[in-house]
Design a protein around this motif. Structure first.
Motif, mmCIF file in Angstrom:
data_model
loop_
_atom_site.group_PDB
_atom_site.id
_atom_site.type_symbol
_atom_site.label_atom_id
_atom_site.label_comp_id
_atom_site.label_asym_id
_atom_site.label_seq_id
_atom_site.Cartn_x
_atom_site.Cartn_y
_atom_site.Cartn_z
ATOM 1 N N GLU A 44 49.166 42.286 55.195
ATOM 2 C CA GLU A 44 50.442 41.570 55.141
ATOM 3 C C GLU A 44 50.736 40.974 53.771
ATOM 4 O OE1 GLU A 44 50.373 38.726 58.317
ATOM 5 O OE2 GLU A 44 50.814 40.268 59.809
ATOM 6 N N GLY A 45 50.411 41.697 52.717
ATOM 7 C CA GLY A 45 50.738 41.238 51.373
ATOM 8 C C GLY A 45 49.773 40.230 50.793
ATOM 9 N N ASP A 46 48.630 40.030 51.419
ATOM 10 C CA ASP A 46 47.641 39.076 50.920
ATOM 11 C C ASP A 46 46.709 39.782 49.931
ATOM 12 O OD1 ASP A 46 45.237 37.529 50.609
ATOM 13 O OD2 ASP A 46 45.799 36.402 52.401
ATOM 14 N N ARG A 47 46.819 39.437 48.663
ATOM 15 C CA ARG A 47 46.042 40.081 47.605
ATOM 16 C C ARG A 47 44.543 39.977 47.864
ATOM 17 N NH1 ARG A 47 43.136 38.630 43.352
ATOM 18 N NH2 ARG A 47 43.068 39.983 41.527
ATOM 19 N N GLU A 48 44.082 38.810 48.291
ATOM 20 C CA GLU A 48 42.648 38.607 48.510
ATOM 21 C C GLU A 48 42.117 39.518 49.623
ATOM 22 O OE1 GLU A 48 40.544 36.857 46.569
ATOM 23 O OE2 GLU A 48 42.338 36.719 45.327
ATOM 24 N N GLN A 49 42.893 39.706 50.669
ATOM 25 C CA GLN A 49 42.468 40.606 51.744
ATOM 26 C C GLN A 49 42.425 42.043 51.244
ATOM 27 O OE1 GLN A 49 44.439 40.411 55.504
ATOM 28 N NE2 GLN A 49 44.081 38.223 55.742
ATOM 29 N N LEU A 50 43.399 42.434 50.430
ATOM 30 C CA LEU A 50 43.415 43.781 49.867
ATOM 31 C C LEU A 50 42.193 43.998 48.988
ATOM 32 C CD1 LEU A 50 44.738 46.512 49.361
ATOM 33 C CD2 LEU A 50 46.159 45.417 47.601
ATOM 34 N N VAL A 51 41.898 43.039 48.131
ATOM 35 C CA VAL A 51 40.719 43.140 47.264
ATOM 36 C C VAL A 51 39.460 43.256 48.105
ATOM 37 C CG1 VAL A 51 39.284 41.870 45.610
ATOM 38 C CG2 VAL A 51 41.757 41.970 45.268
ATOM 39 N N GLY A 52 39.329 42.434 49.134
ATOM 40 C CA GLY A 52 38.147 42.452 49.985
ATOM 41 C C GLY A 52 37.956 43.774 50.710
ATOM 42 N N LEU A 53 39.055 44.340 51.207
ATOM 43 C CA LEU A 53 38.948 45.625 51.893
ATOM 44 C C LEU A 53 38.573 46.747 50.937
ATOM 45 C CD1 LEU A 53 41.845 45.610 54.501
ATOM 46 C CD2 LEU A 53 39.415 45.843 54.947
ATOM 47 N N ILE A 54 39.162 46.753 49.770
ATOM 48 C CA ILE A 54 38.823 47.777 48.777
ATOM 49 C C ILE A 54 37.356 47.647 48.384
ATOM 50 C CG2 ILE A 54 39.234 48.543 46.400
ATOM 51 C CD1 ILE A 54 42.209 47.760 46.926
ATOM 52 N N ARG A 95 33.428 43.025 43.291
ATOM 53 C CA ARG A 95 34.647 42.223 43.432
ATOM 54 C C ARG A 95 35.526 42.365 42.193
ATOM 55 N NH1 ARG A 95 37.248 39.641 47.321
ATOM 56 N NH2 ARG A 95 38.628 38.052 46.554
ATOM 57 N N GLU A 96 34.891 42.334 41.027
ATOM 58 C CA GLU A 96 35.633 42.425 39.771
ATOM 59 C C GLU A 96 36.350 43.765 39.648
ATOM 60 O OE1 GLU A 96 32.313 41.536 39.887
ATOM 61 O OE2 GLU A 96 32.711 39.395 39.716
ATOM 62 N N ALA A 97 35.674 44.850 40.024
ATOM 63 C CA ALA A 97 36.287 46.182 39.944
ATOM 64 C C ALA A 97 37.468 46.292 40.913
ATOM 65 C CB ALA A 97 35.261 47.260 40.238
ATOM 66 N N ALA A 98 37.307 45.764 42.115
ATOM 67 C CA ALA A 98 38.388 45.802 43.097
ATOM 68 C C ALA A 98 39.573 44.965 42.622
ATOM 69 C CB ALA A 98 37.888 45.311 44.456
ATOM 70 N N GLU A 99 39.299 43.794 42.068
ATOM 71 C CA GLU A 99 40.373 42.943 41.552
ATOM 72 C C GLU A 99 41.111 43.636 40.417
ATOM 73 O OE1 GLU A 99 38.343 39.307 40.589
ATOM 74 O OE2 GLU A 99 38.848 38.440 42.536
ATOM 75 N N ARG A 100 40.375 44.289 39.542
ATOM 76 C CA ARG A 100 40.984 44.994 38.414
ATOM 77 C C ARG A 100 41.898 46.112 38.920
ATOM 78 N NH1 ARG A 100 36.749 45.131 35.603
ATOM 79 N NH2 ARG A 100 35.858 46.998 36.540
ATOM 80 N N GLU A 101 41.436 46.877 39.910
ATOM 81 C CA GLU A 101 42.255 47.947 40.477
ATOM 82 C C GLU A 101 43.534 47.398 41.102
ATOM 83 O OE1 GLU A 101 40.605 50.828 43.131
ATOM 84 O OE2 GLU A 101 38.836 51.105 41.865
ATOM 85 N N VAL A 102 43.408 46.329 41.862
ATOM 86 C CA VAL A 102 44.580 45.740 42.513
ATOM 87 C C VAL A 102 45.549 45.207 41.458
ATOM 88 C CG1 VAL A 102 45.371 43.844 43.991
ATOM 89 C CG2 VAL A 102 43.425 45.253 44.693
ATOM 90 N N ASP A 103 45.033 44.540 40.445
ATOM 91 C CA ASP A 103 45.906 44.011 39.394
ATOM 92 C C ASP A 103 46.636 45.128 38.660
ATOM 93 O OD1 ASP A 103 45.219 41.427 40.066
ATOM 94 O OD2 ASP A 103 43.730 41.215 38.462
ATOM 95 N N GLU A 104 45.927 46.221 38.374
ATOM 96 C CA GLU A 104 46.564 47.372 37.714
ATOM 97 C C GLU A 104 47.637 47.977 38.615
ATOM 98 O OE1 GLU A 104 43.446 50.073 36.624
ATOM 99 O OE2 GLU A 104 42.596 48.666 35.165
ATOM 100 N N PHE A 105 47.334 48.084 39.889
ATOM 101 C CA PHE A 105 48.292 48.620 40.863
ATOM 102 C C PHE A 105 49.542 47.742 40.913
ATOM 103 C CE2 PHE A 105 49.931 48.482 45.219
ATOM 104 C CZ PHE A 105 50.264 49.808 45.414
ATOM 105 N N LEU A 106 49.345 46.434 41.012
ATOM 106 C CA LEU A 106 50.488 45.517 41.141
ATOM 107 C C LEU A 106 51.301 45.424 39.853
ATOM 108 C CD1 LEU A 106 48.842 42.629 43.190
ATOM 109 C CD2 LEU A 106 50.377 44.439 44.006
ATOM 110 N N SER A 107 50.683 45.671 38.715
ATOM 111 C CA SER A 107 51.418 45.587 37.456
ATOM 112 C C SER A 107 52.463 46.694 37.331
ATOM 113 C CB SER A 107 50.454 45.642 36.270
ATOM 114 O OG SER A 107 49.920 46.948 36.119
ATOM 115 N N ARG A 108 52.342 47.732 38.137
ATOM 116 C CA ARG A 108 53.322 48.831 38.114
ATOM 117 C C ARG A 108 54.629 48.476 38.799
ATOM 118 N NH1 ARG A 108 49.517 53.076 40.585
ATOM 119 N NH2 ARG A 108 47.675 52.016 39.870
ATOM 120 N N PHE A 109 54.666 47.353 39.493
ATOM 121 C CA PHE A 109 55.864 46.972 40.234
ATOM 122 C C PHE A 109 56.624 45.882 39.551
ATOM 123 C CE2 PHE A 109 53.064 48.894 43.340
ATOM 124 C CZ PHE A 109 53.916 49.784 43.940
#
Length: 65
Positions: free
Chosen positions: A33-43, A51-65
């Motif tokens: 439901e749009g919760d960044r922390e849950q997305l990072v945790g699932l990835i 955790r750092e790699a997952a956060e980096r991927e999510v941040d890169e993904f979100l920067s495209r929007f």
């Protein structure tokens, strides 16, 4: 994209989340439901990433929007 924008636009973004991380199920994406922390945790757990790699991927993904 900030957290409020992510939550507000989740319906539009979740299809792209499934494209980016195909291991995540529709139920997973709906539960996030749009919760960044849950997305990072699932990835992190589903892909065996740090955790750092997952956060980096999510941040890169979100920067495209």
């Amino acid at each position: 994209m900030n957290m409020d924008e992510l939550k507000g636009g989740w319906k539009q973004v979740k299809g792209r989340v499934r494209e980016a991380w195909g291991v995540l199920t529709d139920d997973d994406v709906d539960q996030i439901e749009g919760d960044r922390e849950q997305l990072v945790g699932l990835i992190q757990s589903r892909y065996g990433k740090t955790r750092e790699a997952a956060e980096r991927e999510v941040d890169e993904f979100l920067s495209r929007f």
